[in-house]
Motif scaffolding. Sequence first.
Motif, short mmCIF file in Angstrom:
data_model
loop_
_atom_site.label_atom_id
_atom_site.label_comp_id
_atom_site.label_asym_id
_atom_site.label_seq_id
_atom_site.Cartn_x
_atom_site.Cartn_y
_atom_site.Cartn_z
N LEU A 1 56.45 -3.16 -40.37
CA LEU A 1 56.75 -3.87 -39.14
C LEU A 1 56.68 -5.37 -39.35
CD1 LEU A 1 57.32 -3.67 -36.10
CD2 LEU A 1 54.85 -3.56 -35.74
N ILE B 1 59.68 -8.09 -38.49
CA ILE B 1 59.48 -9.20 -37.57
C ILE B 1 59.72 -10.53 -38.28
CG2 ILE B 1 57.71 -10.44 -36.24
CD1 ILE B 1 56.53 -7.72 -35.48
N PHE C 1 57.81 -9.55 -29.64
CA PHE C 1 58.06 -8.29 -30.35
C PHE C 1 57.10 -7.22 -29.85
CE2 PHE C 1 59.67 -11.62 -33.03
CZ PHE C 1 60.84 -11.10 -33.56
N GLN D 1 56.06 -3.02 -30.18
CA GLN D 1 56.14 -1.80 -30.99
C GLN D 1 55.96 -0.56 -30.12
OE1 GLN D 1 56.50 -0.74 -34.28
NE2 GLN D 1 55.82 1.34 -33.84
N VAL E 1 48.30 -5.39 -34.80
CA VAL E 1 48.59 -6.77 -34.38
C VAL E 1 48.17 -7.75 -35.47
CG1 VAL E 1 48.01 -8.58 -32.71
CG2 VAL E 1 48.45 -6.24 -31.92
N SER F 1 50.80 -7.34 -38.44
CA SER F 1 52.23 -7.56 -38.19
C SER F 1 52.54 -8.76 -37.31
CB SER F 1 52.81 -6.32 -37.52
OG SER F 1 52.28 -6.18 -36.20
N LEU G 1 52.39 -8.70 -34.08
CA LEU G 1 53.03 -8.18 -32.87
C LEU G 1 52.60 -8.94 -31.63
CD1 LEU G 1 52.74 -4.27 -32.99
CD2 LEU G 1 54.82 -5.56 -32.51
#
Length: 508
Positions: free
Chosen positions: A272, A276, A296, A298, A409, A412, A414
């Motif tokens: 991921l 990103i 972003f 998920q 998090v 990635s 996120l």
Amino acid sequence: MAPSTKTNRDNVNSSKPKKQLKLFAFEMGTSGLQSPGLWKHPKDHSRDYNTLEYWTSLSQLLERGKFNGLFIADVLGPYDVYNGPKNFTAAATSGAQFPNIEPSALISACAAVTSNLAFGITFSTISEAPYHFARRLATLDWLTRGRIGWNVVSSYLDSAARNLLNGEDLPPHSERYQRAEEYIEVIYKLFLSSWADDAVELKDGVFSNPDKIRQINHKGKWFEVPGPFISEPNPYQRLPVIIQAGTSSAGKNFAAEHAEVVFVTQFAPEALAKSITEIKKIALEKFGRPDGSIKFLQLITPIIGATQEEAESKYQEYQSYGDIEGAQALFSGWTGIDISQYQYGEDITAVGTNAVKSFLDLWNKKAPGEPEHVKKTREHVAKQITIGGLGPVFYGTAEKVADEIERWVGISDLDGFNITYAVQPTTFEEVVEVLIPELRKRGLVWDDYPNIGRPLSFREQLFGVDREDSSFLLETHPAHKLRWRAGESKEEFEARLNKKRSIEGVED
């Protein structure tokens, strides 16, 4: 996927400030959604997807949990790749995203029983003319006071294309994205460049000043739309939020240019992170959009128990209701690869095509009790899809699931999660009642919506309320300069547009 035994504090620098996560519920006007066959579970109510009460009660539950929004997916035809072309038997029998209902019709009722919850709706650029669709979007954004977002898709099912494009198969992937580029260009022009902000005067007997309304005169390869737009501009967002979910090369480029939210799904946070990073790099280098200008999210399916053992037992119980045929219909439709060509016990990564091999290389979804390494057979993949579809399942106590959320998090970067259900409404109830309080205790989600004296717009849910004109596009978005602002004459605005086109080397 079981939550890691290591917490986020073991995997990332604990001195790094915690990101306040965005939480969206992932739904669709169908039964089962990402978990085919679970409509048979005695606690599941997803069969009631075609009642208003189903949607209004869900919306109220989500707002009680302070979710940012409800995202409604859509498809426009049955999954008919599995067991040979145009064969929708498995989809029909299992109820795998078939039948379904049109997503925008639900929104007014949901908005009427909530105050801040945002709504993302999926519409394909092959489904209807952009002028007609723009009016639908504008109407919903008015009625919700700026709580609408559009998930831009170019469609992936031939079954949809045959019914929408006069019996023709879906156009090639690159052509679909070229068409989508022109489609969204028309949407921008209609929303931002046809009416001035102050065109509606309501004084001296004048409703709308015709000098502040212009034709867009769009002429392109696929669309000819003279305008003017038939809907007046609203003060809430001016343009609904742009959402995108494509992960192909063309999809990433489209997201980097246009998207304010990107929905992603991978089975590991490391993969991921790579996806990103790629989109962020394109956004910055090609379109001048800095880090933070795209959020972003998920896809995950949480299954929560009072103990780890209870959560694992619940997972296994849910999986016993899963429909293997429906799972294979979904897999084949999502990938375009008929999985029935493989034997149940064959390791597909050993015998499959390059396309399916590359897809399964990232597949590390694991159910309770499974060994770390198992063959990726047709049977194994289908069984895994029955819970959570193409997204990971986080199962465990609320604390363990929160640990896994923090881990993802941290690795990635996120911005949040698109949470879907195994059993509806049980999954969402558990998230609201057990998981969100745990996330709140860790400072990962807000305590309440900001009180600004009016409902939050969708864009404010994403980017906050601190900016001037906080409901409008960020200044770095390519469409930001297309807005005809109050006090600007038609001549001044058109001169500014022409200058912008000249600088960018764009011709009408």
